[in-house]
Write a protein that holds these residues in place. Sequence first.
Motif, PDB file in Angstrom:
ATOM      1  N   GLY A  83       0.820  -1.214   0.000  1.00  0.00           N
ATOM      2  CA  GLY A  83       0.000   0.000   0.000  1.00  0.00           C
ATOM      3  C   GLY A  83       0.850   1.259   0.000  1.00  0.00           C
TER       4      GLY A  83
ATOM      5  N   LEU B  68       2.138   1.771  -3.536  1.00  0.00           N
ATOM      6  CA  LEU B  68       1.114   2.293  -4.438  1.00  0.00           C
ATOM      7  C   LEU B  68       0.797   3.754  -4.138  1.00  0.00           C
ATOM      8  CD1 LEU B  68      -1.340  -0.747  -4.531  1.00  0.00           C
ATOM      9  CD2 LEU B  68       0.134   0.047  -6.377  1.00  0.00           C
ATOM     10  N   ALA B  69       0.866   4.130  -2.853  1.00  0.00           N
ATOM     11  CA  ALA B  69       0.554   5.506  -2.466  1.00  0.00           C
ATOM     12  C   ALA B  69       1.659   6.475  -2.870  1.00  0.00           C
ATOM     13  CB  ALA B  69       0.314   5.582  -0.965  1.00  0.00           C
TER      14      ALA B  69
ATOM     15  N   ARG C  82      -2.504   5.436  -7.083  1.00  0.00           N
ATOM     16  CA  ARG C  82      -2.622   5.888  -5.693  1.00  0.00           C
ATOM     17  C   ARG C  82      -3.989   5.555  -5.108  1.00  0.00           C
ATOM     18  NH1 ARG C  82       1.350   8.242  -8.043  1.00  0.00           N
ATOM     19  NH2 ARG C  82       3.081   9.198  -6.879  1.00  0.00           N
TER      20      ARG C  82
ATOM     21  N   ALA D 145      -4.182   2.147  -3.578  1.00  0.00           N
ATOM     22  CA  ALA D 145      -3.554   1.947  -2.266  1.00  0.00           C
ATOM     23  C   ALA D 145      -4.603   1.790  -1.178  1.00  0.00           C
ATOM     24  CB  ALA D 145      -2.623   3.118  -1.945  1.00  0.00           C
TER      25      ALA D 145
END
Length: 727
Positions: free
Chosen positions: A427, A430-431, A530, A533
């Motif tokens: 996460g 992805l963020a 994003r 995430a």
Amino acid sequence: MAFSSLLRGAALLAATLAASLPAAAQLASRIGPVVTTPHVRAELIADAPQGVSAGAPVWVGLQITHQPEWHTYWKNAGDSGLPTELAWSLPAGVSAGDIAWPVPKKIPVGTLANYGYEGTVLLPVPLTVAPGFKPPAGLTGAEALDIKLKASWLVCRKECIPEDGEFLIKLPVQGSTALHRDAFDAALAAQPQALPKPGSITIDGQKLQVRLDGLPASARGKTLDFFPEIGEVIHTAAVLGKDWTQAWDGDTWTASVPLAEQRSASPAAMPVVVALPEADRKAGQPVAWRVEAPVSGNWPAVAARAEVSPALRAALEANTAPPPPQPAGNLLVALLGALLGGLLLNLMPCVFPVLAIKVLGFTRRADDHAGHRMAAVAYTGGVVLSFLALGATMLALRAAGAELGWGFQLQSPAVVAVLAGLFTVIGLNLAGLFEFGVLAPSSVCSAQARHPRANDFLSGVLAVVIASPCTAPFMGASMGFTIGLPAAQALLIFAALGVGLALPYLAAGFVPGVARLLPRPGPWMNILRRLLAFPIFATVAWLVWVLGQQSGIDGAGALLGLLVCLAAIVWAFTLRGRTRIVLASLLIVVTALLAGAIGGNVVRSAPPAVAASAGERWQAWSPARVSELAAEGRPVFVDFTAAWCVTCQYNKRSTLADAVLLAEFDAKKVAMLRADWTRRDPEITAALTALGRSGVPAYVLMAPGRTPVVLTEILSKQEVRDALARL
């Protein structure tokens, strides 16, 4: 995607487990003298001290060694259960007699009682050799005959599991075979001896007055156990001194035995066995006696009742249903069900984020058609091999005696904690907090660039890791079907499940029309990355909640604290210069100290929840509770569930929370039980196995005198209403 490089260790684990598959399949397909299940070890043995010839004594038998607390049954199983059955395949000129049943013991089961065996028991069978017997063509006198046996037995503790096995031993035509002489001597010594006089049984209202004459001096004055060979005649669970009595007059033994409330037989003669209690038995002396006594008087009328088979009564006692018959061709149906179930797994909330991430990566290479196909193949390989590794592990552990089912790894708090950490890192990636190139050495990054297919393969591994606790429609019956299959066929079903899960990505890779439906690359991809995430962080929240169900509030709190430390360490590695080294090192030390102080809370087992009181709607499932409800004649609905099962939670908060539907349960006076499989529970696993299921969710509605109804995984209100209407 860069985050998948974090999973290279998972690929090594999958490869290691997959390497063991050929050996496992070969072991399962071999037929020999021994069959081992999670509950018994069964072995075909023989005793032929003079070889195989006319007039020579030849004995064969099935020796069953039970796991502690498990038992199989005598010729009259009692109130529930089924006797062991033996079917022989013998050479011409050799025939098998009946089982020489050793004396059983009385086994109380709640308000009922059964007759059976615990520990180790040998069921001996005499073989008769015809006078003109000759070895089959091609065999010399020094060679061996094939003695084949197909046996089936019902093994029970609080739950009952039907099992079977095929056995083969080679019996020398000439020469002695007496390795198991002591076992046969002990089994034959436990045979009831015939009494010289027939005795008598007289019907007196709702009781039988039994009289046996000519019992030996070693038995006189002793309290004897009483076993009728015909079932459903006497009250099996009757308690001596309360429900029935016995007395001695010289060598004559008399007893007053109550009849069964729902008697099904009215014999003109009754074969009965009386036996010394185990404490009064002496080596070298008879322990039991048998007689077929004539019955005089008029049998009382048989009470009307619904016909219930012994197997179904055993199932109701244990809250399990007899598995449905397996017709030829069911393997193809199971394979199709696994394929469809795997395809539908893509729509489960736990899997959809990974599929979206893969589509995002696919869109980045919109014009690379050859790359699309290679990526699809690599992803499918990761999915299928991971399913095979997971399936092989589950089957191997079950064969070794562990009670496991689909999603078993999520029953371990340690595995749940590791997955929560993994998804936290994914996460954060992805963020946009970090890129893999920032954290990894340049050599690793260049290797990743040279081998992009490894990322696709590991994405398939990740998809299986997330999908494993889910059960989609069509999956339940297929996965349950694998339990009774040879390893090679069972693994085919796991492979079909993997192909189904990978099918959308395969279609996008090989069907141009599907690829053209995808949007073109653009700035929107960074926004979507994003955005994805947040479903990953939602997965972390779900995993923390699952661990809270397993390890309690302290375990969930400890895991949250460690995840915050993990995120801080990842952030520290994104810094530059000396600050990166100093701060990351400090955070690693703090995290290690914190893990030592509170990490034990993460993996400990929380104390079991207090069972709901009788007035509450949902009560904790247990075989004993089901036995009580069956004795009351109440129908029972059981929800087999787990905190880590997303489908279970959906059904619980939709269909099973509907006020109108719950009112219909109340109108039918249905008792509602919940079997929580969040933590490993062998009793629940065995009950699922007997239902023909290997994972949750599973829903069963049962009532006395009716076949249990197993409902679908995605539970609809109408399906439940239809099942209730048939009560």
